[in-house]
Scaffold this motif. Structure first.
Motif, PDB file in Angstrom:
ATOM      1  N   LYS A 173       0.720  -0.270  -7.252  1.00  0.00           N
ATOM      2  CA  LYS A 173      -0.742   0.405  -6.642  1.00  0.00           C
ATOM      3  C   LYS A 173      -1.743  -0.675  -7.019  1.00  0.00           C
ATOM      4  N   VAL A 174      -1.787  -1.416  -7.654  1.00  0.00           N
ATOM      5  CA  VAL A 174      -2.774  -2.296  -7.879  1.00  0.00           C
ATOM      6  C   VAL A 174      -3.250  -3.431  -7.165  1.00  0.00           C
ATOM      7  N   SER A 175      -1.623  -3.608  -6.518  1.00  0.00           N
ATOM      8  CA  SER A 175      -2.214  -4.879  -5.696  1.00  0.00           C
ATOM      9  C   SER A 175      -2.277  -4.619  -4.336  1.00  0.00           C
ATOM     10  N   ILE A 176      -2.171  -3.236  -4.031  1.00  0.00           N
ATOM     11  CA  ILE A 176      -2.788  -2.123  -3.415  1.00  0.00           C
ATOM     12  C   ILE A 176      -4.579  -2.398  -3.024  1.00  0.00           C
ATOM     13  N   ILE A 177      -4.706  -1.769  -4.325  1.00  0.00           N
ATOM     14  CA  ILE A 177      -6.347  -1.861  -4.212  1.00  0.00           C
ATOM     15  C   ILE A 177      -6.877  -3.217  -4.276  1.00  0.00           C
ATOM     16  N   GLU A 178      -6.437  -4.383  -4.565  1.00  0.00           N
ATOM     17  CA  GLU A 178      -7.196  -5.930  -4.957  1.00  0.00           C
ATOM     18  C   GLU A 178      -6.720  -6.076  -3.024  1.00  0.00           C
ATOM     19  N   ALA A 179      -6.150  -6.062  -2.421  1.00  0.00           N
ATOM     20  CA  ALA A 179      -6.104  -6.588  -1.210  1.00  0.00           C
ATOM     21  C   ALA A 179      -7.092  -5.520  -0.237  1.00  0.00           C
ATOM     22  N   GLY A 180      -8.201  -4.708  -0.856  1.00  0.00           N
ATOM     23  CA  GLY A 180      -8.833  -4.121  -0.085  1.00  0.00           C
ATOM     24  C   GLY A 180      -8.582  -3.078   1.091  1.00  0.00           C
TER      25      GLY A 180
END
Length: 293
Positions: free
Chosen positions: A25-32
Motif C-alpha cells: 500500500k505504501v508503494s502505491i502512494i509513493e508511485a503517485g
C-alpha cells in the motif's frame, strides 16, 4: 468525457483498487496514485466515487499512508461522500475516516468538518451488527469528546441516541464498546442534561447485558453509566459488581413503560443468576485449592 475515456478512467481506478489490496500500500502512494484517486473522489460519476472510496479505505489501513492522505485534503472530501455519495461509497468513506482517525492530526481535521449528522444518518440506515455501525460509533465516540456542540447534536437529532442504544444491544463486541462509550461520555459531560434522554431510549437492558457479557472495557463503562443513571445526585465514580443490583432496582422504578421495565427486571434476574454462578464457581475453586496436599 466520451464513453471510451470514461471506460479507461474506470479501468484505471479499478486497477488501483486491485493493486492496493494485493500489493504494498505504501508503494502505491509513493508511485503517485493519490492524486488521481482524489480527482475521482470529486467526480460526478458514482462509479468513480465508489472506486476511489474503496481505494482510500484500503490505502488508509497503512499507518505510513495515514498522515500523507490526511495532509492532501482527502478528509473533507470523504465527509462530503458520506453526506452525498451512493450507499456503497458512504460505507467505504466512513470506514476510511475511521482508519484515518487513529492519527490525532487526522482526527482534528475530521472534527473540523462537523460530520456528526451524516454519520448518524448512515448509522440509522445500517444493520446494527455490521462493521459499518461499528465504525460509525467509533467516530461518534470521538466526536462526543470534542465538545458540547456534538453532544447536543446527538441528542437533538431524532432517533440519534436510539440508534446508539440499538448498537449497544445488537452490535459486535467492539461496536457495543464504542456505543456505551458514546453514552457514558454524554452523561459524564452533563448528567442533569443528558440522563433523561438516555433513559428514555430504553438503555437499561442493554447495559445490564454488557455488565455480564461485554468486553472488559464495556463492562467497566456499563457499570459507570448505570451509576450515573441512578436516581442520585452524587453517583460514585466506581461501581463494584455487588452493588449493580441495587442500582438497577433504583433505575427500574423510574422507567416509564411496562415493556422496558419488564425487560430490565428479566435482565436483572439473569444477571443475578450469572453472578451467583460465578461466585459458586469461585468458592468451589478456592475449596479445591485448600484441600490439595
Amino acid at each position: 468525457m466520451n464513453m471510451f475515456l470514461q471506460l479507461n478512467f474506470d479501468l484505471y481506478i479499478f486497477l488501483l483498487l486491485v493493486f492496493s489490496i494485493f500489493r504494498n500500500k505504501v508503494s502505491i502512494i509513493e508511485a503517485g496514485a493519490l492524486e488521481p484517486i482524489i480527482n475521482f473522489l470529486q467526480s460526478n460519476s458514482t462509479t468513480l466515487q465508489e472506486y476511489a472510496s474503496a481505494s482510500l479505505l484500503t490505502l488508509s489501513a497503512s499507518a505510513t499512508n495515514k498522515p500523507i492522505i490526511g495532509a492532501n485534503g482527502v478528509i473533507p472530501l470523504l465527509v462530503k461522500v458520506v453526506k452525498h455519495g451512493s450507499p456503497q461509497a458512504k460505507v467505504d468513506a466512513v470506514m476510511a475516516l475511521s482508519n484515518l482517525s487513529t492519527l490525532s492530526a487526522n482526527l482534528s481535521m475530521i472534527l473540523a468538518t462537523n460530520p456528526l449528522l451524516p454519520i448518524l444518518s448512515l448509522l440509522k440506515s445500517s444493520k446494527k451488527s455490521s462493521k459499518t455501525s461499528e465504525k460509525c460509533c467509533s467516530l461518534i465516540e470521538s466526536l462526543m469528546v470534542s465538545g458540547e456542540e456534538a453532544r447536543t447534536g446527538l441528542v437533538s437529532d431524532e432517533g440519534g441516541v436510539f440508534a446508539v442504544v440499538e448498537v449497544l444491544e445488537n452490535g459486535s463486541l467492539q461496536a457495543r464498546e464504542h456505543a456505551v462509550g458514546v453514552l457514558l461520555t454524554l452523561c459524564q459531560s452533563d448528567r442533569s442534561k443528558y440522563r433523561e434522554p438516555i433513559l428514555r431510549e430504553g438503555v437499561i437492558p442493554g447495559l445490564l447485558e454488557l455488565t455480564v457479557q461485554g468486553t472488559s472495557k464495556s463492562r467497566t463503562k456499563a457499570q459507570r453509566l448505570l451509576s450515573l443513571l441512578r436516581n442520585s445526585r452524587s453517583p460514585r465514580p466506581e461501581v463494584q459488581p455487588d452493588t449493580i443490583e441495587n442500582i438497577v432496582s433504583s433505575l427500574i422504578s423510574h422507567i416509564d413503560g411496562d415493556d422496558q421495565s419488564g425487560k430490565a427486571k428479566k435482565m436483572l434476574a439473569e444477571m443475578v443468576q450469572v453472578s451467583m454462578e460465578k461466585s459458586l464457581r469461585h468458592l468451589q475453586e478456592r475449596a479445591s485449592t485448600l484441600v490439595r496436599p
